[in-house]
Every structure is written in structure tokens, then in C-alpha cells.
Design an enzyme around this catalytic site. Structure first.
Site, PDB file in Angstrom:
ATOM      1  CD  GLU A   1      -2.927  -1.216   2.255  1.00 38.50           C
ATOM      2  OE1 GLU A   1      -4.157  -1.127   2.110  1.00 38.50           O
ATOM      3  OE2 GLU A   1      -2.393  -1.427   3.367  1.00 38.50           O
TER       4      GLU A   1
ATOM      5  CD  GLU B   1      -3.537  -6.477   3.730  1.00 37.84           C
ATOM      6  OE1 GLU B   1      -2.850  -5.459   3.868  1.00 37.84           O
ATOM      7  OE2 GLU B   1      -3.602  -7.125   2.652  1.00 37.84           O
TER       8      GLU B   1
END
Length: 256
Positions: A109, A129
Site C-alpha cells: 500500500e 490480509e
């Protein structure tokens, strides 16, 4: 002095190296707050035109330091997000991610929040995730579909799979792949090419690109008024560029 990163400044370029190699540069709240301040200073320094962010040791960043959280470590507000970048939306200066190894979860990210990604041939990217019951909510679920399209993004997001640097380039989120030992030279070359352009022109160009992506239509985006463009048009560099071209000499950019 920064505690969780190192900083080098030269030739209008700031290089930030995440420095928690013992945890693959996974970042905890104190590190994210510190990096937010580092990029605040970068934004405010007129002599700095481009930033490069990379990692010390084997990894770029393994993302959120879950061990710190599990151990009850200090939790602080992080208004600018991971590495001071994932929740920063007003930085007009370009930032290059030089991804030297694993960029997982929040680490990926961070890279997606940068304007260019230059990857080592040893780099690996993933948003894993869902494999631990979480979701990539620091921009991964928002930025990746915008950058490579929904179907390609979901192919990574819904599987959590690892993607190589070469596949990342084919998918469209990596700009260039370099041999591992030449990664920083490649990233600096890109930064130097940017620095050959007028800094205010670069900032206006970045600003218009990102803001136009959120505008309903092409016509509206082209008719919109941009403060960054007004600053560029009123600058000394706006005169210097055509003058240097006419005089057949390199321009002397001032960034004002």
C-alpha cells in the site's frame, strides 16, 4: 534525528530508507508518525523536488507490525497513514518507491501510494490480509483497481497471492524492473530525469492527473481551474523554459 528511517538529501532528491530490517521494515505507529513528519518536511522544503522511499535489508516493508500490536505496544494517531504516505492526498511533489524485496500488505500500500514503482527483480508484492482475517484498508483496495483495473486487482486481492516484479510490470503497477544490485541507481536515474524538468510543471502535471481521475467527465476535468497550474504560469520558470530553448542552453530551474 529519525529513529526508524535514514534520510539522504542531494541534487534536489530526498532518499528515505525504512530502517527496521529486523522486522522486514514492518511499521508500527511510532514509525508511521515519524515518517509523516519526514514527508511533511519534504513537502515544505523548496530545495527538494523528488523523493525516493526504499527499505533496509531484505525487504521493502512487510506492512503493519502485528507483533507490536499483539505485544500491547504504543498506539498513536497516524493521520498520514503508513509511512506517512497512504493517507496523504495533498503532496504535489513526486515520490518513487524503490522496492528492494517483499512489499506485503501495508508495504504494498505504501508503494501504491507513490507515483512510480521501480522494483528489484527480487521484489514480491501482495495484499494478503484476507488470509489472516483482515482487509487492505490503507488504500490497497482503492488504489490497486484504479491503477490496473478491477478484474486484475481482484485477481490479487481475492487470492492474496504473491506477484513478482515482472508480473507487476505486466499488470501495470510497476514502471520498471532492475537487477537487484542496480535498483537504487535505476530509481535515482528516474528521479534525475524528473529533476531535469521544471519542478512547478511536474507538480502541476501530477496534480491535474490525480484530480482529473476523480472528475466525472473529460470535458469537466479539462475546464477545471487548478491552483497548481496558476502557480506554474506565474512562475519565473515559466519564462525561463522557453527562453532557454530559444537560446539553445539547458534551463536553470528555480522552482519559483
Amino acid at each position: 534525528m529519525p529513529k526508524y528511517c535514514t534520510i539522504e538529501k542531494s541534487d534536489h532528491i530526498m532518499t528515505v530508507t525504512l530502517n527496521r530490517p529486523e522486522r522486514l521494515n514492518a511499521l508500527h505507529p511510532p514509525a508511521n508518525v515519524e515518517l509523516g513528519e519526514v514527508f511533511d518536511d519534504f513537502a515544505a522544503d523548496d530545495d527538494l523536488w523528488v523523493a525516493i522511499i526504499t527499505g533496509a535489508g531484505r525487504g521493502f516493508s512487510a506492512g503493519n507490525d502485528l507483533r507490536h500490536q499483539a505485544e500491547g505496544g504504543e498506539r498513536l494517531p497516524m493521520p498520514k497513514g503508513f509511512a506517512g504516505l497512504t493517507s496523504r492526498f495533498d503532496l504535489q511533489k513526486p515520490v518513487i518507491a524503490a522496492v528492494n524485496g517483499v512489499a506485503m500488505g501495508g508495504g504494498f500500500e505504501i508503494a501504491l501510494a507513490c507515483d512510480l514503482i521501480i522494483a528489484s527483480d527480487k521484489a514480491l508484492f501482495a495484499l494478503p490480509e484476507p488470509k489472516v482475517g483482515l482487509a487492505a484498508l490503507a488504500g490497497g483496495l482503492n488504489r490497486l483497481p484504479r491503477q490496473i483495473g478491477v478484474k486484475r486487482a481482484l485477481g490479487m486481492i481475492l487470492t492474496g497471492r504473491h506477484v513478482s516484479a515482472e508480473e507487476g510490470k505486466a499488470l501495470g503497477f510497476v514502471n520498471a524492473v532492475a537487477p537487484h544490485d542496480k535498483l537504487m541507481a535505476e530509481a535515482r536515474d528516474w528521479a534525475s530525469q524528473i529533476c531535469q524538468c521544471a519542478p512547478l510543471s511536474i507538480r502541476a502535471s501530477k496534480d491535474v492527473v490525480y484530480r482529473s481521475l476523480s472528475t466525472a467527465s473529460l470535458e469537466e476535468s479539462m475546464r477545471a481551474a487548478y491552483d497548481s497550474v496558476r502557480v506554474m504560469v506565474k512562475s519565473e520558470d515559466f519564462i525561463e523554459g522557453p527562453k532557454a530553448f530559444a537560446e539553445k542552453r539547458p534551463p536553470n530551474w528555480q522552482g519559483r
